[in-house]
Scaffold this motif. Structure first.
Motif, mmCIF file in Angstrom:
data_model
loop_
_atom_site.group_PDB
_atom_site.id
_atom_site.type_symbol
_atom_site.label_atom_id
_atom_site.label_comp_id
_atom_site.label_asym_id
_atom_site.label_seq_id
_atom_site.Cartn_x
_atom_site.Cartn_y
_atom_site.Cartn_z
ATOM 1 N N ILE A 1 0.865 -1.330 0.071
ATOM 2 C CA ILE A 1 0.139 -0.138 -0.007
ATOM 3 C C ILE A 1 0.753 1.210 -0.039
ATOM 4 C CG2 ILE A 1 -1.808 1.113 1.365
ATOM 5 C CD1 ILE A 1 -2.847 -1.169 0.000
ATOM 6 N N SER A 2 1.841 1.345 0.820
ATOM 7 C CA SER A 2 2.714 2.680 0.986
ATOM 8 C C SER A 2 3.545 2.687 -0.079
ATOM 9 C CB SER A 2 3.463 2.407 2.417
ATOM 10 O OG SER A 2 4.465 1.380 2.008
ATOM 11 N N SER A 3 3.812 1.521 -0.689
ATOM 12 C CA SER A 3 4.937 1.758 -2.298
ATOM 13 C C SER A 3 3.968 2.647 -3.230
ATOM 14 C CB SER A 3 5.134 0.439 -2.781
ATOM 15 O OG SER A 3 4.094 -0.208 -3.247
ATOM 16 N N LEU A 4 2.666 2.654 -3.143
ATOM 17 C CA LEU A 4 1.819 3.258 -4.387
ATOM 18 C C LEU A 4 1.913 4.437 -4.278
ATOM 19 C CD1 LEU A 4 -1.176 0.818 -4.146
ATOM 20 C CD2 LEU A 4 1.215 0.581 -5.620
ATOM 21 N N GLY A 5 2.230 5.199 -2.974
ATOM 22 C CA GLY A 5 2.394 6.678 -3.167
ATOM 23 C C GLY A 5 0.963 7.436 -2.720
ATOM 24 N N TRP A 6 -0.170 6.761 -3.367
ATOM 25 C CA TRP A 6 -1.427 7.437 -3.129
ATOM 26 C C TRP A 6 -1.905 7.404 -1.555
ATOM 27 C CZ3 TRP A 6 -5.354 4.651 -0.781
ATOM 28 C CH2 TRP A 6 -5.131 3.289 -0.761
ATOM 29 N N SER A 7 -1.523 6.529 -0.669
ATOM 30 C CA SER A 7 -1.766 6.576 0.894
ATOM 31 C C SER A 7 -1.118 7.748 1.386
ATOM 32 C CB SER A 7 -1.628 5.356 1.264
ATOM 33 O OG SER A 7 -0.344 4.813 1.225
ATOM 34 N N LYS A 8 0.187 8.356 0.930
ATOM 35 C CA LYS A 8 0.801 9.181 1.524
ATOM 36 C C LYS A 8 0.362 10.720 1.282
ATOM 37 C CE LYS A 8 4.968 6.333 0.355
ATOM 38 N NZ LYS A 8 6.308 6.351 -0.144
ATOM 39 N N ALA A 9 1.272 11.618 1.820
ATOM 40 C CA ALA A 9 0.538 12.861 1.883
ATOM 41 C C ALA A 9 0.718 13.336 0.110
ATOM 42 C CB ALA A 9 1.417 13.794 2.833
ATOM 43 N N SER A 10 -0.300 14.256 -0.093
ATOM 44 C CA SER A 10 -0.326 14.418 -1.613
ATOM 45 C C SER A 10 0.840 15.293 -2.051
ATOM 46 C CB SER A 10 -1.550 15.866 -1.784
ATOM 47 O OG SER A 10 -1.307 16.665 -0.923
ATOM 48 N N THR A 11 1.596 15.640 -1.263
ATOM 49 C CA THR A 11 2.965 16.394 -1.603
ATOM 50 C C THR A 11 4.045 15.481 -1.995
ATOM 51 O OG1 THR A 11 3.619 16.462 0.779
ATOM 52 C CG2 THR A 11 2.511 18.481 -0.274
ATOM 53 N N GLU A 12 3.800 14.282 -1.660
ATOM 54 C CA GLU A 12 4.851 13.226 -1.878
ATOM 55 C C GLU A 12 4.530 12.488 -3.217
ATOM 56 O OE1 GLU A 12 5.814 10.457 1.303
ATOM 57 O OE2 GLU A 12 5.031 11.891 2.813
ATOM 58 N N THR A 13 5.530 12.094 -3.879
ATOM 59 C CA THR A 13 5.192 11.397 -5.174
ATOM 60 C C THR A 13 5.446 9.967 -4.885
ATOM 61 O OG1 THR A 13 7.541 11.815 -5.702
ATOM 62 C CG2 THR A 13 5.927 13.507 -6.140
ATOM 63 N N ASP A 14 4.813 9.251 -6.229
ATOM 64 C CA ASP A 14 4.932 7.680 -6.280
ATOM 65 C C ASP A 14 6.286 7.394 -6.430
ATOM 66 O OD1 ASP A 14 3.664 4.956 -6.651
ATOM 67 O OD2 ASP A 14 4.812 5.340 -8.621
ATOM 68 N N GLN A 15 6.891 6.387 -5.956
ATOM 69 C CA GLN A 15 8.320 6.085 -5.954
ATOM 70 C C GLN A 15 8.439 4.940 -7.048
ATOM 71 O OE1 GLN A 15 10.778 7.767 -4.654
ATOM 72 N NE2 GLN A 15 9.014 9.091 -4.016
ATOM 73 N N GLY A 16 7.488 4.602 -7.923
ATOM 74 C CA GLY A 16 7.526 3.591 -8.759
ATOM 75 C C GLY A 16 6.750 2.324 -8.490
ATOM 76 N N GLY A 17 6.219 2.373 -7.428
ATOM 77 C CA GLY A 17 5.499 1.280 -7.089
ATOM 78 C C GLY A 17 4.027 0.956 -7.765
ATOM 79 N N SER A 18 3.849 1.857 -8.551
ATOM 80 C CA SER A 18 2.538 1.545 -9.318
ATOM 81 C C SER A 18 2.715 0.597 -10.473
ATOM 82 C CB SER A 18 1.869 2.963 -9.873
ATOM 83 O OG SER A 18 0.884 2.601 -10.927
ATOM 84 N N PRO A 19 1.819 -0.526 -10.755
ATOM 85 C CA PRO A 19 2.084 -1.527 -11.588
ATOM 86 C C PRO A 19 1.482 -0.915 -13.004
ATOM 87 C CG PRO A 19 0.234 -2.006 -10.385
ATOM 88 C CD PRO A 19 0.881 -0.832 -9.541
ATOM 89 N N PHE A 20 0.996 0.369 -13.011
ATOM 90 C CA PHE A 20 0.157 0.626 -14.261
ATOM 91 C C PHE A 20 1.100 1.941 -14.607
ATOM 92 C CE2 PHE A 20 -3.280 -0.709 -11.260
ATOM 93 C CZ PHE A 20 -3.222 -1.870 -12.088
ATOM 94 N N ARG A 21 1.953 2.443 -13.954
ATOM 95 C CA ARG A 21 2.713 3.646 -14.617
ATOM 96 C C ARG A 21 3.493 3.383 -15.727
ATOM 97 N NH1 ARG A 21 3.477 8.402 -12.059
ATOM 98 N NH2 ARG A 21 2.833 7.728 -9.908
ATOM 99 N N GLY A 22 3.415 4.285 -16.794
ATOM 100 C CA GLY A 22 4.301 4.018 -17.890
ATOM 101 C C GLY A 22 3.662 3.032 -19.018
ATOM 102 N N LEU A 23 2.490 2.569 -18.493
ATOM 103 C CA LEU A 23 2.135 1.653 -19.363
ATOM 104 C C LEU A 23 1.506 2.150 -20.776
ATOM 105 C CD1 LEU A 23 0.398 -0.851 -17.277
ATOM 106 C CD2 LEU A 23 2.517 -1.047 -18.044
ATOM 107 N N THR A 24 1.536 1.624 -22.052
ATOM 108 C CA THR A 24 0.869 1.978 -23.426
ATOM 109 C C THR A 24 -0.461 2.079 -23.268
ATOM 110 O OG1 THR A 24 0.921 -0.096 -24.306
ATOM 111 C CG2 THR A 24 2.865 1.285 -24.634
ATOM 112 N N ARG A 25 -1.319 2.649 -23.902
ATOM 113 C CA ARG A 25 -2.567 2.569 -24.106
ATOM 114 C C ARG A 25 -3.397 1.092 -24.102
ATOM 115 N NH1 ARG A 25 -6.513 5.929 -28.050
ATOM 116 N NH2 ARG A 25 -8.604 5.426 -27.431
ATOM 117 N N GLY A 26 -2.715 0.478 -25.058
ATOM 118 C CA GLY A 26 -3.177 -1.110 -25.139
ATOM 119 C C GLY A 26 -2.952 -1.881 -23.855
ATOM 120 N N THR A 27 -1.455 -1.862 -23.489
ATOM 121 C CA THR A 27 -1.327 -2.585 -22.278
ATOM 122 C C THR A 27 -2.083 -2.335 -21.057
ATOM 123 O OG1 THR A 27 1.157 -2.605 -23.066
ATOM 124 C CG2 THR A 27 0.664 -3.119 -20.958
ATOM 125 N N THR A 28 -2.373 -0.928 -20.917
ATOM 126 C CA THR A 28 -3.231 -0.566 -19.730
ATOM 127 C C THR A 28 -4.692 -1.170 -20.020
ATOM 128 O OG1 THR A 28 -1.984 1.500 -19.565
ATOM 129 C CG2 THR A 28 -4.165 1.593 -18.709
#
Length: 366
Positions: free
Chosen positions: A214-241
């Motif tokens: 949960i904490s690796s995703l970034g969304w559960s932290k303060a809004s000023t903090e950024t995601d550290q790459g934990g999202s499995p969907f970041r950077g995916l193409t339209r088709g892959t998403t």
């Protein structure tokens, strides 16, 4: 707390090889998975927390498959509303008013007399106790897998943390109307085998705890903090998403966030649909989901979750219970790759998608 030693319904199986009776009963499974995998399952102990709904189908599949010992834990009594959630509670046998464990035990025993059964008439120390007490109980009972059914995210995080310290594999699962999830944490170093055209290959996975995921995703932290790459969907193409279908996973994360903040699940009250939608949209953006593939979370999905999060539907329980039990058996047998690590299921649409949250990549075992 009930003393487990006084509540067993059968004598535990020995740690020796599979008997002739077992070989006959589990013949189809042995041919499918192999004798070694079946022997691992029949030597295992599984603890189920909460018998409210999802546990029914899960227990049925585990017991019929031939695990060695099952421990059921629940501190509640059977109510009228429990009667429609599965086979464990039968009105014609006077289940209403009995403790859930007492009512369930005879039904479970009738499925497979070779499985040793133990009941705990409380959810303590898993709920309301200390981490040290939980670790001690898991070690004392030699629990291989603990399965938490329909508990809150915060409780699952606490139980998972203790399970990791005890060396016990953890599953958390639940349903919300027609939707459901299974989260797996099989430890920092989980080894399994797969059959390849070239032969049997050994693999290993390093699972993250639920709190880490949960904490690796970034969304559960303060809004000023950024995601550290934990999202499995970041950077995916339209088709892959589109193939990954992140919408339901995000909607479930939004529901967890709502429950964690409010202390209760939504029941369709005024403003709750809009509030859940706002949370889901914030998570979608913060996870870096391709907006061309998923410009917003499906409105019907959000409305269903906001209205039916506290409702149990038999078809959903059957489908998810089957998925959950099969993956627990896979984890115990160490045959083939288990869930990595969050499975989201939509029984209305007949789909299920798995994504890796805060985990490293699979690697060949030495």
């Amino acid at each position: 707390m009930s003393d487990p030693s006084t509540s067993s319904q059968q004598q535990p199986l020995t740690n020796g090889q599979i008997t002739e009776d077992e070989a006959s009963l589990y013949d189809r499974q042995i041919r499918l998975w192999g004798l070694e995998a079946q022997n691992r399952m029949r030597s295992s102990t599984v603890l189920i927390l909460s018998l409210r709904s999802l546990a029914h189908e899960t227990i049925k599949n585990l017991v019929l498959a031939g695990i060695g010992r099952l421990i059921i834990a629940d501190g509640g009594v059977v109510a009228e509303e429990d009667l429609g959630t599965g086979f464990l509670f039968r009105e014609e046998e006077g289940a209403v008013g009995k403790s859930r464990t007492e009512a369930a035990l005879p039904q479970i025993a009738s499925l497979n007399p070779l499985v040793s059964l133990t009941k705990l008439d409380t959810l303590e120390p898993f709920v309301g106790g200390s981490e040290e007490e939980t670790v001690e109980l898991l070690k004392k009972e030699k629990v291989d897998v603990v399965v938490a059914c329909d508990l809150t995210r915060s409780l699952m995080e606490t139980i998972d943390s203790a399970a990791r310290k005890a060396g016990t594999m953890f599953y958390g699962a639940g349903t919300y109307g027609f939707y459901g999830y299974v989260f797996a944490d099989l430890g920092e170093s989980y080894e399994y085998v797969v059959n390849l055209p070239s032969g049997i290959a050994k693999k290993s996975l390093s699972y993250s705890s639920l709190s880490t995921a949960i904490s690796s995703l970034g969304w559960s932290k303060a809004s000023t903090e950024t995601d550290q790459g934990g999202s499995p969907f970041r950077g995916l193409t339209r088709g892959t998403t589109k193939k990954a279908q992140p919408g339901l996973a995000i909607a479930l994360l939004a529901l967890w966030s709502y429950e964690n903040e409010k202390g209760v699940l939504p029941i369709g009250g005024e403003g709750q649909v809009a509030e859940l939608k706002d949370i889901a949209e914030r998570i979608r953006v913060e996870l870096g989901v391709n907006s061309k593939a998923l410009p917003s979370i499906e409105a019907d999905m959000i409305e269903h979750l906001a209205t039916h999060a506290t409702h149990f539907f038999a078809p959903t329980l059957a489908v998810l219970g089957g998925f959950l039990a099969q993956d627990v058996l896979r984890a115990l047998s160490r045959k083939d790759k288990p869930i990595v690590n969050l499975l989201a299921v939509d029984t209305m649409g007949g789909t299920g998608t798995a994504a890796s949250w805060g985990m490293g990549d699979a690697m060949d075992a030495a």
